[in-house]
Design a protein around this motif. Structure first.
Motif, PDB file in Angstrom:
ATOM      1  N   UNK A 138      40.268  37.024  34.987  1.00 36.21           N
ATOM      2  CA  UNK A 138      39.128  37.564  35.617  1.00 36.21           C
ATOM      3  C   UNK A 138      38.693  39.014  35.845  1.00 36.21           C
ATOM      4  N   UNK A 139      39.912  39.360  36.748  1.00 39.23           N
ATOM      5  CA  UNK A 139      39.930  40.935  36.904  1.00 39.23           C
ATOM      6  C   UNK A 139      41.492  41.052  37.501  1.00 39.23           C
ATOM      7  N   UNK A 140      41.846  41.885  36.502  1.00 36.67           N
ATOM      8  CA  UNK A 140      43.425  42.286  37.015  1.00 36.67           C
ATOM      9  C   UNK A 140      43.451  43.035  38.189  1.00 36.67           C
ATOM     10  N   UNK A 141      42.627  43.461  38.590  1.00 35.44           N
ATOM     11  CA  UNK A 141      42.838  44.091  40.007  1.00 35.44           C
ATOM     12  C   UNK A 141      42.907  43.402  41.227  1.00 35.44           C
ATOM     13  N   UNK A 142      42.648  41.941  41.010  1.00 40.22           N
ATOM     14  CA  UNK A 142      42.912  40.672  41.921  1.00 40.22           C
ATOM     15  C   UNK A 142      44.252  40.207  41.952  1.00 40.22           C
ATOM     16  N   UNK A 143      45.074  40.646  40.973  1.00 36.83           N
ATOM     17  CA  UNK A 143      46.234  40.069  40.769  1.00 36.83           C
ATOM     18  C   UNK A 143      47.137  40.088  42.014  1.00 36.83           C
ATOM     19  N   UNK A 144      47.983  39.048  42.230  1.00 34.10           N
ATOM     20  CA  UNK A 144      48.735  39.060  43.732  1.00 34.10           C
ATOM     21  C   UNK A 144      49.840  40.280  43.529  1.00 34.10           C
ATOM     22  N   UNK A 145      50.307  40.347  42.504  1.00 33.39           N
ATOM     23  CA  UNK A 145      51.475  41.223  42.461  1.00 33.39           C
ATOM     24  C   UNK A 145      51.060  42.781  41.750  1.00 33.39           C
ATOM     25  N   UNK A 146      49.754  42.954  41.836  1.00 33.83           N
ATOM     26  CA  UNK A 146      49.360  44.370  41.599  1.00 33.83           C
ATOM     27  C   UNK A 146      49.986  45.116  42.250  1.00 33.83           C
TER      28      UNK A 146
END
Length: 430
Positions: free
Chosen positions: A150-158
């Motif tokens: 959906x959006x990589x910037x919302x990844x838990x481990x960004x």
């Protein structure tokens, strides 16, 4: 011949694959045993904490790539790191080390931008091979996290590569995820290609991307620090998209540079005594209306404490303030009445996802966005480059040559470069 020498000489994939990866390499790094060295000093001179020297070469994970870095650039996260503020970045590395011990080291190699040549790929990497010329995007994340679709910037481990990870781009070699790589724009030199991705992609998400301010044609956009790394890309994106940029700068010289970029409306913030109270806000708003006839639909924010109250105030009714940082301080103060009673929005924006980076790199490759490189230092003087950014003694971006033996190398398509024009490509160096 060493692997680094072969890269500089333009060796092909077979030769690169045949040469040994060195066990150590030169880099700009911090030392964990120096955390706290500045104490209560008012001037945390980053030249005291930044070191250039050899560090150990890490092993590659299956989804990672080893890049021989030809050039890199200074971003403000390098300044934060070197000041050990707001927290020492070794805290990030310690946390990361619980799942990937490679990163928890007594040294932290910095840098969130790079251009170079792929020299090794992990066994799970499919789309890149030795010899490919690449630029890096800064988002380091787990591609198996469902939210990334959906959006990589919302990844838990960004994580911000080279800031919240080790093995960054201000070095002769760098370790990146395969999902960070993009083709190097062929008309650019190594140092020109290395200076764009972090700032240009961040500005793209803030202004153009689906999760930012969604600028439309005719929007008046106020851009703080418009001649700096972020702001200068923002000005270009606003102009390309049919908006009306109003650039805020701190000197007549920077104002003149903006006008050469085609930014007709410029505000010199040094004319305003105090932008932290309503009197200053009113003066700024009056100047913007004098120049363009209306209040900004969008305010492009990244300076933080010193400007945020003014940003909320000057945005038009129903307008948006989009923010990606706080270089002057994180503790913002503003009059909330001007937000809720006039139906304004504050949008938080951080970095850019892989698709947004791809879109920006395409614009750069087409020549629709040009580099904002103003000065280039050798790796041995990278601490001086960082100090210039710390003191705001620069415009645009400051580059660092790592393996490249000199500037203006690596141009693969001179005909395309000629069509774009040296005056555009070298504007910030003029």
């Amino acid at each position: 011949m060493t692997l680094a020498e072969a890269v500089v000489a333009g060796a092909g994939p077979a030769e690169l694959a045949s040469l040994e990866v060195p066990t150590r390499y030169r880099a700009l790094y911090l030392r964990k045993d120096e955390v706290g060295m500045f104490g209560d000093m008012s001037d945390k001179d980053v030249r005291k904490s930044l070191h250039v020297g050899e560090v150990p070469m890490p092993e590659l994970a299956p989804d990672e790539v080893l890049v021989a870095v030809m050039a890199s650039a200074i971003n403000f996260n390098t300044i934060w790191s070197a000041m050990f503020e707001p927290i020492p970045t070794f805290a990030f590395l310690e946390r990361f080390g619980r799942t990937d011990p490679r990163h928890d080291l007594p040294t932290h190699v910095l840098g969130s931008d790079a251009a170079g040549v792929v020299v090794r790929t992990g066994q799970a990497v499919r789309h890149w091979r030795a010899g490919d010329r690449v630029v890096t995007s800064p988002a380091y994340l787990d591609g198996q996290d469902p939210i990334v679709q959906h959006d990589g910037m919302l990844a838990a481990d960004l994580r911000a590569w080279g800031f919240e990870t080790n093995f960054g781009g201000l070095a002769e070699f760098a370790v990146v995820k395969a999902t960070q790589l993009l083709p190097k724009p062929r008309q650019l030199s190594w140092e020109e290609a290395a200076c764009n991705m972090l700032c240009a992609s961040t500005a793209y998400r803030m202004l153009v991307g689906e999760r930012g301010a969604r600028m439309k044609q005719g929007d008046v956009v106020l851009l703080w620090g418009a001649s700096g790394g972020l702001g200068a890309y923002g000005v270009q994106l606003v102009r390309n998209g049919g908006g009306i940029p109003v650039g805020v700068v701190s000197s007549p010289e920077k104002a003149a540079l903006l006008r050469r970029m085609g930014c007709e409306h410029v505000v010199d913030r040094s004319r305003f005594d105090d932008l932290t109270d309503e009197k200053g806000w009113r003066g700024l708003g009056a100047e913007i209306r004098r120049q363009v006839g209306e209040d900004p639909a969008i305010v492009f924010e990244h300076t933080g404490r010193d400007t945020f109250g003014a940003s909320v105030y000057v945005a038009k009714k129903g307008g948006k303030v989009v923010t990606c940082g706080s270089s002057s301080g994180y503790d913002h103060a503003y009059d909330n009445r001007h937000l809720w009673m006039r139906l304004k929005q504050i949008i938080g924006s951080h970095g850019a996802n892989y698709q947004e980076c791809h879109e920006v790199n395409r614009l750069i490759s087409l020549g629709m966005i040009h580099p904002t490189l103003s000065r280039v230092y050798p790796l041995a003087e990278a601490a001086d480059a960082a100090r210039a950014v710390q003191l705001n003694q620069h415009v645009g971006k400051v580059g660092v040559l790592t393996l490249a033996p000199g500037p203006d190398l690596g141009i693969e398509d001179p005909a395309h470069r000629d069509r774009i024009g040296e005056d555009r490509l070298r504007l910030f160096r003029s």
